[in-house]
Design a protein around this motif. Structure first.
Motif, PDB file in Angstrom:
ATOM      1  N   VAL A 118     -36.248  71.984   4.499  1.00 39.36           N
ATOM      2  CA  VAL A 118     -35.296  72.656   3.420  1.00 39.36           C
ATOM      3  C   VAL A 118     -36.058  72.850   2.069  1.00 39.36           C
ATOM      4  CG1 VAL A 118     -33.378  71.810   1.660  1.00 39.36           C
ATOM      5  CG2 VAL A 118     -33.585  70.909   3.864  1.00 39.36           C
ATOM      6  N   GLY A 119     -36.013  74.013   1.525  1.00 42.98           N
ATOM      7  CA  GLY A 119     -36.654  74.239   0.459  1.00 42.98           C
ATOM      8  C   GLY A 119     -38.137  74.868   0.756  1.00 42.98           C
ATOM      9  N   THR A 120     -39.172  74.748  -0.280  1.00 39.97           N
ATOM     10  CA  THR A 120     -40.431  74.980  -0.358  1.00 39.97           C
ATOM     11  C   THR A 120     -41.094  73.395  -0.662  1.00 39.97           C
ATOM     12  OG1 THR A 120     -40.499  75.437  -2.781  1.00 39.97           O
ATOM     13  CG2 THR A 120     -40.318  77.261  -1.358  1.00 39.97           C
ATOM     14  N   PRO A 121     -42.503  73.496   0.067  1.00 38.26           N
ATOM     15  CA  PRO A 121     -43.255  72.407  -0.271  1.00 38.26           C
ATOM     16  C   PRO A 121     -43.243  71.853  -1.704  1.00 38.26           C
ATOM     17  CG  PRO A 121     -44.437  73.605   1.347  1.00 38.26           C
ATOM     18  CD  PRO A 121     -43.048  74.479   0.554  1.00 38.26           C
ATOM     19  N   ARG A 122     -42.993  70.601  -2.022  1.00 41.65           N
ATOM     20  CA  ARG A 122     -43.186  69.629  -3.163  1.00 41.65           C
ATOM     21  C   ARG A 122     -43.647  68.225  -2.735  1.00 41.65           C
ATOM     22  NH1 ARG A 122     -39.666  72.035  -8.007  1.00 41.65           N
ATOM     23  NH2 ARG A 122     -41.111  70.752  -9.089  1.00 41.65           N
ATOM     24  N   TYR A 138     -31.550  63.825  -5.984  1.00 42.23           N
ATOM     25  CA  TYR A 138     -32.390  63.311  -6.937  1.00 42.23           C
ATOM     26  C   TYR A 138     -33.624  62.874  -6.245  1.00 42.23           C
ATOM     27  CZ  TYR A 138     -27.898  62.804  -9.070  1.00 42.23           C
ATOM     28  OH  TYR A 138     -26.719  63.032  -9.680  1.00 42.23           O
ATOM     29  N   ALA A 139     -34.769  63.152  -6.880  1.00 42.67           N
ATOM     30  CA  ALA A 139     -36.149  62.949  -6.339  1.00 42.67           C
ATOM     31  C   ALA A 139     -37.014  62.521  -7.303  1.00 42.67           C
ATOM     32  CB  ALA A 139     -36.589  64.136  -5.440  1.00 42.67           C
ATOM     33  N   ALA A 140     -38.202  62.179  -6.961  1.00 38.04           N
ATOM     34  CA  ALA A 140     -39.398  61.932  -7.991  1.00 38.04           C
ATOM     35  C   ALA A 140     -40.495  62.593  -7.084  1.00 38.04           C
ATOM     36  CB  ALA A 140     -39.754  60.318  -7.867  1.00 38.04           C
ATOM     37  N   PHE A 152     -38.891  62.940 -12.618  1.00 39.36           N
ATOM     38  CA  PHE A 152     -37.684  62.785 -11.778  1.00 39.36           C
ATOM     39  C   PHE A 152     -37.169  64.171 -11.783  1.00 39.36           C
ATOM     40  CE2 PHE A 152     -37.925  58.575 -13.901  1.00 39.36           C
ATOM     41  CZ  PHE A 152     -38.096  57.729 -12.654  1.00 39.36           C
ATOM     42  N   LEU A 153     -36.644  64.577 -10.468  1.00 39.36           N
ATOM     43  CA  LEU A 153     -35.882  65.932 -10.199  1.00 39.36           C
ATOM     44  C   LEU A 153     -34.491  65.790 -10.019  1.00 39.36           C
ATOM     45  CD1 LEU A 153     -39.162  67.425  -8.317  1.00 39.36           C
ATOM     46  CD2 LEU A 153     -38.638  67.732 -10.708  1.00 39.36           C
ATOM     47  N   ARG A 154     -33.861  66.933 -10.053  1.00 40.62           N
ATOM     48  CA  ARG A 154     -32.470  67.138  -9.448  1.00 40.62           C
ATOM     49  C   ARG A 154     -32.406  68.400  -8.874  1.00 40.62           C
ATOM     50  NH1 ARG A 154     -27.448  69.302 -11.270  1.00 40.62           N
ATOM     51  NH2 ARG A 154     -25.779  67.856 -10.801  1.00 40.62           N
ATOM     52  N   GLY A 158     -28.792  70.998  -2.612  1.00 37.71           N
ATOM     53  CA  GLY A 158     -29.344  70.433  -1.401  1.00 37.71           C
ATOM     54  C   GLY A 158     -30.595  70.551  -1.199  1.00 37.71           C
ATOM     55  N   GLY A 159     -31.396  70.720  -2.190  1.00 35.53           N
ATOM     56  CA  GLY A 159     -32.946  70.489  -2.117  1.00 35.53           C
ATOM     57  C   GLY A 159     -33.640  71.630  -2.062  1.00 35.53           C
ATOM     58  N   VAL A 160     -33.048  72.953  -2.126  1.00 30.85           N
ATOM     59  CA  VAL A 160     -33.663  74.290  -2.146  1.00 30.85           C
ATOM     60  C   VAL A 160     -34.355  74.510  -3.331  1.00 30.85           C
ATOM     61  CG1 VAL A 160     -33.423  76.763  -1.754  1.00 30.85           C
ATOM     62  CG2 VAL A 160     -31.809  75.044  -0.489  1.00 30.85           C
ATOM     63  N   THR A 161     -33.730  74.177  -4.705  1.00 32.69           N
ATOM     64  CA  THR A 161     -34.381  74.268  -5.829  1.00 32.69           C
ATOM     65  C   THR A 161     -34.299  73.041  -6.486  1.00 32.69           C
ATOM     66  OG1 THR A 161     -32.603  75.214  -6.879  1.00 32.69           O
ATOM     67  CG2 THR A 161     -34.178  76.848  -5.921  1.00 32.69           C
ATOM     68  N   TRP A 162     -35.264  72.798  -7.575  1.00 28.95           N
ATOM     69  CA  TRP A 162     -35.328  71.489  -8.462  1.00 28.95           C
ATOM     70  C   TRP A 162     -35.490  71.892  -9.882  1.00 28.95           C
ATOM     71  CZ3 TRP A 162     -34.335  67.056  -5.653  1.00 28.95           C
ATOM     72  CH2 TRP A 162     -34.492  67.101  -4.276  1.00 28.95           C
TER      73      TRP A 162
END
Length: 301
Positions: A118-122, A138-140, A152-154, A158-162
């Protein structure tokens, strides 16, 4: 409650060793519609010294027996860090896998049998799914390796962009975040716990955080007071008792203390101000002989 790095089940009578899985436990989810069904992520070093292998297991009897999942799409994914479930649809799982080349987010819609990126590497280190909108994650994210900080990220897709998930008046957390937990009784209340790391002037001792859907985060008090060699480790929430749990990590280089490894609980994590939050020891794990840097961490309830 189930705990790692090896699996123990905590009852009123105290911790009891559960059937073990192959490797160090890095994540666990219990499906809300069927509490006896558990998913576990582990990692173990390979004899040839190559990248440690991550494996997913499932149990249908509360952890008494385990079966390795034949996953497709996770080949070469590397170390699995968080393992997260969509509580509205427990067949939907997410993992963040750290490989040598990149850290990627994976999603499964069939209970962990097939996975897709899902999405690009982070460089994500923690993940949670919103209780009311499954498209919101939600992520860190760890921002740097040396003297590491985090943010912290949102995600609304569905996780494609943050996007950033903290108020502008706040500074970055002073360490990577190991876990984000949403209060099942109050989906507007978030908890997070940091990872230990660093040395000397870059030593970052894990701390507990409390936040909300608007991205307002504040530090919570530690159960350990001025005991600098003890850290909070892991988070779990008992929705029936409205109780938040955290465990104990002993700093690397220190033998485990005389008080052993303790599980802590608070029933007032929603107090109006963090200073009113109090922690009570509820369980203790005594294992001999002690090694260096022991951990007693809640994984799921």
């Amino acid at each position: 409650m189930v705990l790692g790095l090896w699996l123990w089940v905590v009852h009123a009578q105290g911790p009891r060793f559960a059937a073990n899985v192959n490797g160090v436990v890095t994540g666990m989810v219990v499906t809300p519609e069927d509490p006896a069904r558990i998913y576990v992520a582990t990692r173990r070093a390979l004899p040839d010294g190559t990248q440690p292998r991550s494996t997913l297991y499932t149990s249908d009897d509360g952890g008494a027996h385990w079966q390795e999942l034949n996953t497709s799409g996770l080949e070469g994914a590397g170390r699995i860090v968080p393992l997260t479930v969509d509580y509205r649809n427990p067949r939907t799982l997410y993992v963040v896998a750290q490989a040598e080349s990149a850290t990627r987010l994976y999603k499964s819609g069939d209970a962990g049998r097939r996975w897709e990126v899902v999405g690009t590497p982070r460089n994500l280190t923690a993940l949670a799914v919103d209780f009311e909108n499954p498209n919101v994650l939600y992520a860190a994210e760890q921002l740097q390796t040396y003297c590491a900080t985090a943010q912290f990220l949102r995600s609304a897709d569905g996780g494609v962009t943050w996007s950033k998930f903290y108020s502008e008046r706040q500074q970055y957390p002073p360490q990577p975040i190991a876990q984000i937990l949403i209060n099942p009784n109050n989906p507007n209340e978030f908890y997070a716990v940091g990872l230990s790391g660093g040395s000397g002037r870059c030593s970052n001792y894990p701390v507990l955080w409390r936040g909300d859907r608007q991205g307002n985060w504040e530090r919570m008090p530690s159960p350990f007071g001025d005991k600098f060699y003890l850290f909070p480790s892991g988070l779990a929430f008992d929705s029936t008792m409205n109780t938040l749990y955290t465990g104990t990590e002993v700093a690397y280089g220190y033998y485990s203390p005389r008080e052993g490894l303790t599980m802590w609980a608070t029933t007032n994590a929603s107090a109006t101000t963090p200073s009113l939050i109090t922690w009570t020891p509820v369980s203790r794990l005594d294992v001999s002989p002690w090694g260096w840097g022991e951990t007693f961490r809640p994984l799921a309830i």
